[in-house]
Design an enzyme around this catalytic site. Structure first.
Site, PDB file in Angstrom:
ATOM      1  NE  ARG A  31       3.248  14.851  10.611  1.00 14.82           N
ATOM      2  CZ  ARG A  31       2.641  13.925   9.786  1.00 14.82           C
ATOM      3  NH1 ARG A  31       2.314  12.633  10.543  1.00 14.82           N
ATOM      4  NH2 ARG A  31       2.541  14.148   8.475  1.00 14.82           N
TER       5      ARG A  31
ATOM      6  CD  GLU B  45      -5.151   2.896  -0.663  1.00 12.58           C
ATOM      7  OE1 GLU B  45      -4.549   2.410  -1.293  1.00 12.58           O
ATOM      8  OE2 GLU B  45      -5.057   3.051   0.719  1.00 12.58           O
TER       9      GLU B  45
ATOM     10  NE  ARG C  27      -8.187   6.526   9.264  1.00 11.48           N
ATOM     11  CZ  ARG C  27      -7.215   6.422   8.190  1.00 11.48           C
ATOM     12  NH1 ARG C  27      -6.154   6.058   8.292  1.00 11.48           N
ATOM     13  NH2 ARG C  27      -7.828   6.440   6.947  1.00 11.48           N
TER      14      ARG C  27
ATOM     15  CG  HIS D 260      -4.591  10.785   2.741  1.00 10.85           C
ATOM     16  ND1 HIS D 260      -5.475  10.663   3.717  1.00 10.85           N
ATOM     17  CD2 HIS D 260      -3.526   9.982   3.103  1.00 10.85           C
ATOM     18  CE1 HIS D 260      -5.369   9.769   4.310  1.00 10.85           C
ATOM     19  NE2 HIS D 260      -4.185   9.255   4.146  1.00 10.85           N
TER      20      HIS D 260
ATOM     21  CB  THR E 120      -7.651  -4.851   1.947  1.00 11.00           C
ATOM     22  OG1 THR E 120      -6.757  -4.873   3.103  1.00 11.00           O
ATOM     23  CG2 THR E 120      -7.231  -3.781   0.893  1.00 11.00           C
TER      24      THR E 120
ATOM     25  CD  GLN F 286      -3.107   3.927  10.385  1.00 15.13           C
ATOM     26  OE1 GLN F 286      -4.537   3.821  10.169  1.00 15.13           O
ATOM     27  NE2 GLN F 286      -2.362   4.390   9.640  1.00 15.13           N
TER      28      GLN F 286
ATOM     29  CE  LYS G 257      -3.517   1.903   7.149  1.00 16.08           C
ATOM     30  NZ  LYS G 257      -4.205   2.803   6.008  1.00 16.08           N
TER      31      LYS G 257
ATOM     32  CD  GLU H 296      -7.885  12.916   4.156  1.00 16.18           C
ATOM     33  OE1 GLU H 296      -8.281  11.625   3.771  1.00 16.18           O
ATOM     34  OE2 GLU H 296      -7.537  13.496   3.143  1.00 16.18           O
TER      35      GLU H 296
ATOM     36  CG  ASP I 202      -2.183   1.020   1.218  1.00 15.06           C
ATOM     37  OD1 ASP I 202      -2.504   1.357  -0.096  1.00 15.06           O
ATOM     38  OD2 ASP I 202      -2.597   1.382   2.082  1.00 15.06           O
TER      39      ASP I 202
END
Lengths: 421, 421
Positions: free
Chosen positions: A141, A199, A235, A132, A255, A238, A251, A362, A125
């Site tokens: 951050r 994706e 999330r 993104h 998929t 992760q 992840k 997002e 990936d």
């Protein structure tokens, strides 16, 4: 290129996803019969095993369709890919001499179950969406600055091939280890921040040897076709696990890919350049032809309580910063052997506007800004029973190249089997 | 457990790596004949295909040895594993009724070429060595502090199965993208900081379903056996690429394994506890039996200019903080399906003393402290023509369980094919 007319009438509608210009490759079954390879044409599927047996697809010395996946065709190489596509186009075109024999090999798509179109060898990936990456920087951050290597390297990580499933397969909400920022110790339980990533997946069709670098031209020649790909992401899991070695169990629980492999040939009219470079790339990543495609993309969300799906994002494949050929070149340049059936996820595709963001992370800005669906319900992340669907269309002159939906419903997590009372 | 005596006399020496107590599984060929499965016993190899044809290994309904790798045996399941080992022990033991028929199935190991003992399905690499993680912290971040998750999670990342090769396969120095700390732009060229990582590999022998968590007991039952594993690493490529998504091309150009799978049964007498926990683990990672093994490990380095290999490190598998069963449980707990042939690298094994460091990064302290070989040459990282060898022995009561060397010679990098003059 205009619409190519087929004797399969449904294929000739300007908005049908499977015209003669497309001819995508899938695997289907009818009832309890064994899965076999098929080609979508309008509302029908051409049964390739039957067509081969009828002598309609004699393009090589060996049988291509004695297995229920397209890896055999991939391994036969680009000359066979071209010959097969030419022959399929010939027998399905309006006025084809072989119409009657081909018609006998058609089945109705509505009555078919679709399966994984190929055996995934290894899954990688990437992280090629600039918007993104900038959004994730702002969210995680505090600023949109890209990592120092981002403008020089098509960054990727190895994923888990065993996680890849075909559209329609339900995905169970994963259990895992997380730690809230204010907690002193981690805890174990169901993911609370379940997300998608919009994706495209590029499928490697021919191998390259370990230790032998390739150029972007060679890499592009190696690509067999494309699918839609939803890189489901936990999330919270992760966020706690990914330093220092990258995403792992966040992840690995699912998929999803769309059921039809759209060939590179079908996408050829839609080639488009990568965006202007902010930093000049090293020569090994330079491209001699446009490496992206103009493909419209949509994300839809549908709670179990309603029949109405909400479009939560609309963007375009051409928003990416790196092409699949650049990614594959970088993947192999250090000597990593690649094989037929390797799957390369593009990375999440987001555009500059909020309506173009390709993940709920997002869209809800890490859960801080709930959004409203057409049913009136609000969401930040995915709830149990929600179905997420990705859709892709390339719009030609009087025809559409579709991929078929890439959909999955989220099942509730299992009860924690490790609680010791 | 004492030495089990075999009628193959060389197997009875206390320091021979392949006594009857071991019976490791490999794949061999003689001359230009096809590879087939074999079992090492003393200086001989039992040809399993021949033994099965002679009716000596009838432990299941189907043929186990009609393929040149051990995946078929793995997939037959733990009952077959136990039955096969019992039968091999019976026919190779001193006084065996079947000695004459078995003897007819032996070949001389010295005349055999060894191949990959199994087909690698997917490859995962962990980071379970505490001393290694602390050393890397001191070298890269100025202090030995562990990442915040390290004491709670057996951290791992997905590697590249296509990179895994059998001992003896030369490894080509990779090309790649790097950036010196004081450079404004990255550059492309041969790796300048080529390294090894001393690891053990655990081989998953039975599958677990996607979406179904497992316990550490189930995970241990799923492990088929162990190999030595050298996770060759390009430190300069890795250093520039690994933020934020982890190691990628810095680890993808080669991963060597020893040619013999040492079964879990053979290692049973050497089980030992993981070290005391600094932080209590979450229940899903708790173990009901000792998960590590007392196995002595060595790293040897031999420049092309000399016949003498230098022992550059000596340590023990029991130095790890997490067991393979804990790693496999964490791997699957979020719903990641695992399959027969999955390979799990332990992570670099280092002990507290400098002589116990399992990588050149640690031994030369990132190149700052060259070390001297017995030939008088000095090294920081690996030079072209150097052969690196890993060796492992478990010492029993009058016998030794060996793995066979895990060796690879570094070939010079290819000329840069991308220079455009």
């Amino acid at each position: 290129m205009p619409l190519l007319k087929s004797w399969v009438e449904t294929a000739n509608a300007a908005d049908h996803p499977f015209p003669l210009n497309n001819l995508p490759y899938g695997v289907f079954s009818i009832g309890d019969r064994e899965p076999r390879c098929g080609v979508a044409i309008g509302d029908m599927i051409l049964d390739c095993q039957a067509a081969e047996a009828a002598g309609l697809l004699a393009v090589g010395e060996n049988a291509l369709f004695d297995m229920p996946f397209w890896n055999g065709v991939m391994e036969a190489g680009p000359q066979t890919w071209a010959a097969l596509r030419a022959r399929l186009t010939e027998i399905l075109a309006a006025g084809a001499a072989d119409q009657a024999s081909a018609e006998a090999c058609l089945v109705t798509a509505a009555g078919a179950t679709l399966h994984m179109p190929f055996q995934v060898d290894e899954y990688t990936d990437f992280y090629a969406g600039r918007q993104h990456a900038e959004n994730m920087g702002s969210i995680l951050r505090g600023g949109p600055e890209l990592p120092p290597n981002w403008l020089h390297i098509p960054i990727g990580y190895n994923g888990r091939a065993s996680s890849v499933v075909v559209s329609g397969t339900p995905i169970r909400r994963p259990l895992g280890q997380t730690k809230a920022p204010d907690a002193t110790m981690p805890s174990f339980g169901p993911c609370k921040r379940l997300d998608i990533e919009l994706e495209m997946g590029a499928i490697v069709g021919t191998a390259c040897e370990m230790g032998a670098p390739i150029t972007t031209e060679q890499a592009d020649d190696m690509i067999f076709g494309y699918v839609l790909l939803n890189d489901w992401s936990a999330r919270d899991i992760q966020g706690w696990e990914y330093q220092p070695l990258g995403p792992f169990q966040g992840k690995a629980f699912g998929t999803s890919i769309s059921p039809w492999i759209v060939t590179k040939d079908a996408l050829e009219p839609f080639r488009t350049e990568v965006p202007p470079r902010t930093e000049e790339l090293l020569p090994y990543l330079s491209e001699s032809k446009p490496g992206l495609y103009d493909i419209e993309l949509q994300v839809l969300m549908q709670p179990k309580s309603t029949d109405q799906a909400s479009v939560v994002a609309t963007t375009n494949y051409s928003r990416l910063y790196y092409s699949a050929a650049q990614q594959l070149t970088h993947h192999a340049v250090g000597g990593c052997g690649m094989n037929a059936g390797d799957l390369l996820g593009s990375g999440t595709i987001s555009g500059p506007k909020k309506s173009e963001f390709g993940s709920l992370m997002e869209l809800s800005w890490a859960g801080r800004k709930p959004f409203t669906l057409v049913s009136g319900e609000t969401r930040t992340f995915i709830e149990d029973g929600d179905t997420m669907t990705l859709r892709a269309n390339a719009k030609g002159d009087g025809f559409t190249i579709g991929f078929g939906d890439c959909a999955g419903e989220i099942l509730p997590a299992l009860d924690d089997p490790f609680t010791r009372n």
